[in-house]
Design a protein around this motif. Structure first.
Motif, PDB file in Angstrom:
ATOM      1  N   VAL A  89     -55.757 -10.561   5.231  1.00  0.00           N
ATOM      2  CA  VAL A  89     -56.686 -10.101   4.197  1.00  0.00           C
ATOM      3  C   VAL A  89     -57.084 -11.269   3.296  1.00  0.00           C
ATOM      4  CG1 VAL A  89     -56.882  -8.686   2.120  1.00  0.00           C
ATOM      5  CG2 VAL A  89     -55.910  -7.711   4.206  1.00  0.00           C
ATOM      6  N   HIS A  90     -56.104 -12.021   2.855  1.00  0.00           N
ATOM      7  CA  HIS A  90     -56.389 -13.160   1.968  1.00  0.00           C
ATOM      8  C   HIS A  90     -57.267 -14.194   2.654  1.00  0.00           C
ATOM      9  CE1 HIS A  90     -55.440 -16.970  -0.175  1.00  0.00           C
ATOM     10  NE2 HIS A  90     -55.521 -16.185  -1.227  1.00  0.00           N
ATOM     11  N   ARG A  91     -56.979 -14.447   3.929  1.00  0.00           N
ATOM     12  CA  ARG A  91     -57.775 -15.438   4.665  1.00  0.00           C
ATOM     13  C   ARG A  91     -59.228 -14.983   4.794  1.00  0.00           C
ATOM     14  NH1 ARG A  91     -59.564 -20.276   5.825  1.00  0.00           N
ATOM     15  NH2 ARG A  91     -60.671 -20.304   7.802  1.00  0.00           N
ATOM     16  N   LEU A  92     -59.443 -13.722   5.134  1.00  0.00           N
ATOM     17  CA  LEU A  92     -60.808 -13.220   5.312  1.00  0.00           C
ATOM     18  C   LEU A  92     -61.556 -13.180   3.980  1.00  0.00           C
ATOM     19  CD1 LEU A  92     -60.249 -10.328   7.889  1.00  0.00           C
ATOM     20  CD2 LEU A  92     -61.282 -12.568   8.298  1.00  0.00           C
ATOM     21  N   VAL A  93     -60.879 -12.803   2.917  1.00  0.00           N
ATOM     22  CA  VAL A  93     -61.545 -12.731   1.619  1.00  0.00           C
ATOM     23  C   VAL A  93     -61.962 -14.129   1.151  1.00  0.00           C
ATOM     24  CG1 VAL A  93     -61.246 -12.169  -0.818  1.00  0.00           C
ATOM     25  CG2 VAL A  93     -60.416 -10.595   0.920  1.00  0.00           C
ATOM     26  N   THR A  94     -61.035 -15.071   1.206  1.00  0.00           N
ATOM     27  CA  THR A  94     -61.347 -16.420   0.730  1.00  0.00           C
ATOM     28  C   THR A  94     -62.347 -17.133   1.623  1.00  0.00           C
ATOM     29  OG1 THR A  94     -59.385 -17.261   1.900  1.00  0.00           O
ATOM     30  CG2 THR A  94     -59.137 -16.696  -0.435  1.00  0.00           C
ATOM     31  N   SER A  95     -62.315 -16.865   2.928  1.00  0.00           N
ATOM     32  CA  SER A  95     -63.291 -17.502   3.813  1.00  0.00           C
ATOM     33  C   SER A  95     -64.702 -16.995   3.553  1.00  0.00           C
ATOM     34  CB  SER A  95     -62.911 -17.261   5.282  1.00  0.00           C
ATOM     35  OG  SER A  95     -63.032 -15.887   5.613  1.00  0.00           O
ATOM     36  N   ASN A  96     -64.815 -15.830   2.932  1.00  0.00           N
ATOM     37  CA  ASN A  96     -66.121 -15.290   2.566  1.00  0.00           C
ATOM     38  C   ASN A  96     -66.508 -15.645   1.134  1.00  0.00           C
ATOM     39  OD1 ASN A  96     -67.425 -13.313   4.693  1.00  0.00           O
ATOM     40  ND2 ASN A  96     -65.210 -13.016   4.842  1.00  0.00           N
ATOM     41  N   GLY A  97     -65.778 -16.558   0.526  1.00  0.00           N
ATOM     42  CA  GLY A  97     -66.117 -16.999  -0.821  1.00  0.00           C
ATOM     43  C   GLY A  97     -65.623 -16.084  -1.910  1.00  0.00           C
ATOM     44  N   ALA A 119     -66.013 -21.399   4.086  1.00  0.00           N
ATOM     45  CA  ALA A 119     -65.114 -22.306   4.785  1.00  0.00           C
ATOM     46  C   ALA A 119     -64.732 -21.737   6.126  1.00  0.00           C
ATOM     47  CB  ALA A 119     -63.865 -22.543   3.938  1.00  0.00           C
ATOM     48  N   GLY A 120     -64.063 -22.583   6.912  1.00  0.00           N
ATOM     49  CA  GLY A 120     -63.537 -22.130   8.198  1.00  0.00           C
ATOM     50  C   GLY A 120     -64.176 -22.856   9.347  1.00  0.00           C
ATOM     51  N   SER A 121     -63.620 -22.705  10.513  1.00  0.00           N
ATOM     52  CA  SER A 121     -64.179 -23.273  11.727  1.00  0.00           C
ATOM     53  C   SER A 121     -63.760 -22.397  12.877  1.00  0.00           C
ATOM     54  CB  SER A 121     -63.678 -24.707  11.921  1.00  0.00           C
ATOM     55  OG  SER A 121     -62.285 -24.723  11.982  1.00  0.00           O
ATOM     56  N   GLY A 122     -64.538 -22.358  13.917  1.00  0.00           N
ATOM     57  CA  GLY A 122     -64.290 -21.442  15.016  1.00  0.00           C
ATOM     58  C   GLY A 122     -65.268 -20.302  14.931  1.00  0.00           C
ATOM     59  N   ALA A 123     -65.170 -19.310  15.861  1.00  0.00           N
ATOM     60  CA  ALA A 123     -66.148 -18.238  15.820  1.00  0.00           C
ATOM     61  C   ALA A 123     -65.710 -17.046  16.632  1.00  0.00           C
ATOM     62  CB  ALA A 123     -67.488 -18.747  16.311  1.00  0.00           C
TER      63      ALA A 123
END
Length: 492
Positions: free
Chosen positions: A435-443, A476-480
């Motif tokens: 959850v934290h990763r998805l939230v922060t990766s979306n700004g 942020a992030g990389s991959g898809a």
């Protein structure tokens, strides 16, 4: 930074120009004024020399017709004509300060001025002209002696010249120097702006690249083809560091994903064998069947852990492609989807709030809410309640998932978003990390607080939809492979 460099260089240039131009202009103005006064005095001395013969004759014989002019007065007539053409004023006084000639002399107490000048000249035994600025004119006073400095004064010559030519020359000088200063400032502005841009643009690009790298965009690189050599070397070093960091992080993620994926097959085969063995020993050997049941539970936990690691690896590789998402609509849909599970456990699940829009990756909010609701239902007992609230904020949208269950203490809340951090013996501690990763990766941001009266409250803030023409915030992030990560995270 460009503005600061530009202001400093322009201020320095302005001080240098002012320090050089102003003293130069003042010195030049003073020199022109002095030259003009000296020229007036020199002309007055020449006029006095021409008038001396006439004044000597008048002084020598008062019975002569002094007011008449004859052939001997031709030089004096020439002087009068020149004075008239130049627009100057000329006053010639006799020894008793009676007017001999008055040519365009302006109004003034010239007799008193002549008496003072004659008295000063005789006291100092000097025949030098006295010139001074009176109003808008330069007046030169020359005493005329009969034969020498010891002889009596036979008359006085006063020449008045307008300062208009002097003022015009001084004004032209200031205009020329001012024009030079303005042109110099314009050139300095262009050069300072070019220098500031040459230095600041690579720094701004490097700062932007460092910020995006800090946000998780490991593929970002700084531009190294502009700026001073020192900044180019710094950008090259940064790119080397970013490349090594990208290889290290991607290698770590790849190992986790590959190991997790490879472990799924042998774990599934092992579980199948244990299931068959447990079924065969249920009747014949109850003790063995009990041990096998415990082994199956540990195997199930290990399977969930492996699935969680795979989901985390995929979530780490998420690169959001942001779209406008109705936060309230998604929340209503997920609350409705989880109602049967909540009703089966005797937990009240409800949703409320106002319409709000967010700028996030498609499908990410569904995954986030599924993880939060699933965790809440797992931690609560019959009779508890879970509430999902959506609100619009100045910066975007906010989602609040709160419950009145056992909650977490401050220490657990501080570690809740870390991997494998859980107080539930059956949990993996990976759900909130995803959850934290998805939230922060979306700004966005995620925070855990205690619900008033007891329980846990999760507050999520997401960026709003950008205005038309704006590309929106950088993510942020990389991959898809966000869709696979969303499907795997639901198993945690």
């Amino acid at each position: 930074m460009t503005r600061r460099i530009l202001l400093v260089l322009l201020a320095f240039t302005a001080v240098i120009i002012a320090g050089a131009m102003v003293p130069l202009a003042l010195n030049a103005s003073t020199h022109d004024q002095t030259s003009f006064i000296q020229a007036t005095a020199g002309t007055a001395r020449t006029d006095a020399a021409v008038a001396q013969s006439r004044l000597d004759a008048i002084y020598g014989s008062k019975s002569d017709s002094s007011s008449s002019t004859g052939p001997a007065d031709t030089p004096l007539l020439t002087v009068l004509r020149q004075v008239r053409q130049a627009g100057d004023g000329l006053l010639i006084l006799e020894s008793d300060y009676q007017t001999l000639t008055d040519q365009n002399m302006p109004d003034g107490d010239w007799t008193t001025l002549a008496q003072q000048a004659d008295a000063t000249a005789q006291a100092h035994q000097s025949a030098d002209p006295r010139a001074q600025i009176i109003g808008s004119r330069v007046v030169a006073v020359v005493p005329v002696y009969q034969r020498g400095l010891s002889a009596p004064v036979v008359g006085t010559v006063l020449l008045a010249r307008s300062t208009a030519p002097l003022d015009r020359d001084i004004l032209e000088l200031w205009v020329i120097l001012g024009t030079i200063a303005v042109v110099a400032m314009l050139i300095a502005t262009v050069l300072a702006f070019a220098l500031a841009r040459w230095v600041s643009r690579p720094l701004a690009g490097l700062d932007s690249a460092a910020g995006r790298l800090a946000d998780g965009d490991l593929a970002i690189r700084a531009v190294v083809d502009s700026g001073p050599p020192e900044l180019r070397r710094l950008a090259t070093t940064f790119n080397t560091m970013a490349g090594r960091l990208e290889a290290l992080v991607h290698g770590n993620r790849a190992v986790i994903a590959d190991v997790s994926h490879q472990l799924r097959t042998p774990l599934a085969a092992l579980r199948l064998r244990l299931d068959l063995l447990a079924a065969d020993t249920v009747q014949s050997d109850p003790d063995t069947a009990h041990e096998l049941a415990g082994a199956l539970e540990e195997l199930a936990r290990l399977s969930r852990l492996v699935d969680g690691l795979l989901a985390v690896a995929r979530a780490e590789n998420v690169v959001p492609v942001p779209v406008a998402v109705s936060v309230s609509g998604v929340a209503t849909e997920r609350v409705a989807a989880w109602h049967p599970v909540a009703d089966d456990r005797g937990i009240a699940l409800s949703g409320r709030g106002v319409p709000a829009m967010a700028w996030i990756g498609e499908g990410h909010l569904e995954q986030i809410l599924d993880n939060l609701i699933a965790n809440a239902l797992e931690a609560l007992r019959a009779g508890n309640q879970v509430t999902v609230t959506t609100t619009a904020t100045a910066s975007g949208a906010q989602v609040i998932v709160s419950d009145n269950g056992p909650g977490m203490d401050a220490e657990d809340r501080a570690r809740a978003f870390l991997r494998f951090s859980t107080s539930n013996p059956n949990g993996t501690g990976l759900g909130l990390a995803i959850v934290h990763r998805l939230v922060t990766s979306n700004g966005g941001t995620a925070n855990l607080t205690q619900t008033p009266g007891g329980g846990l409250t999760v507050t999520l803030d997401f960026p709003g939809v950008p205005a038309p023409g704006n590309n929106g915030p950088a993510f942020a992030g990389s991959g898809a492979d966000s869709s696979s990560a969303a499907q795997d995270a639901l198993t945690l």
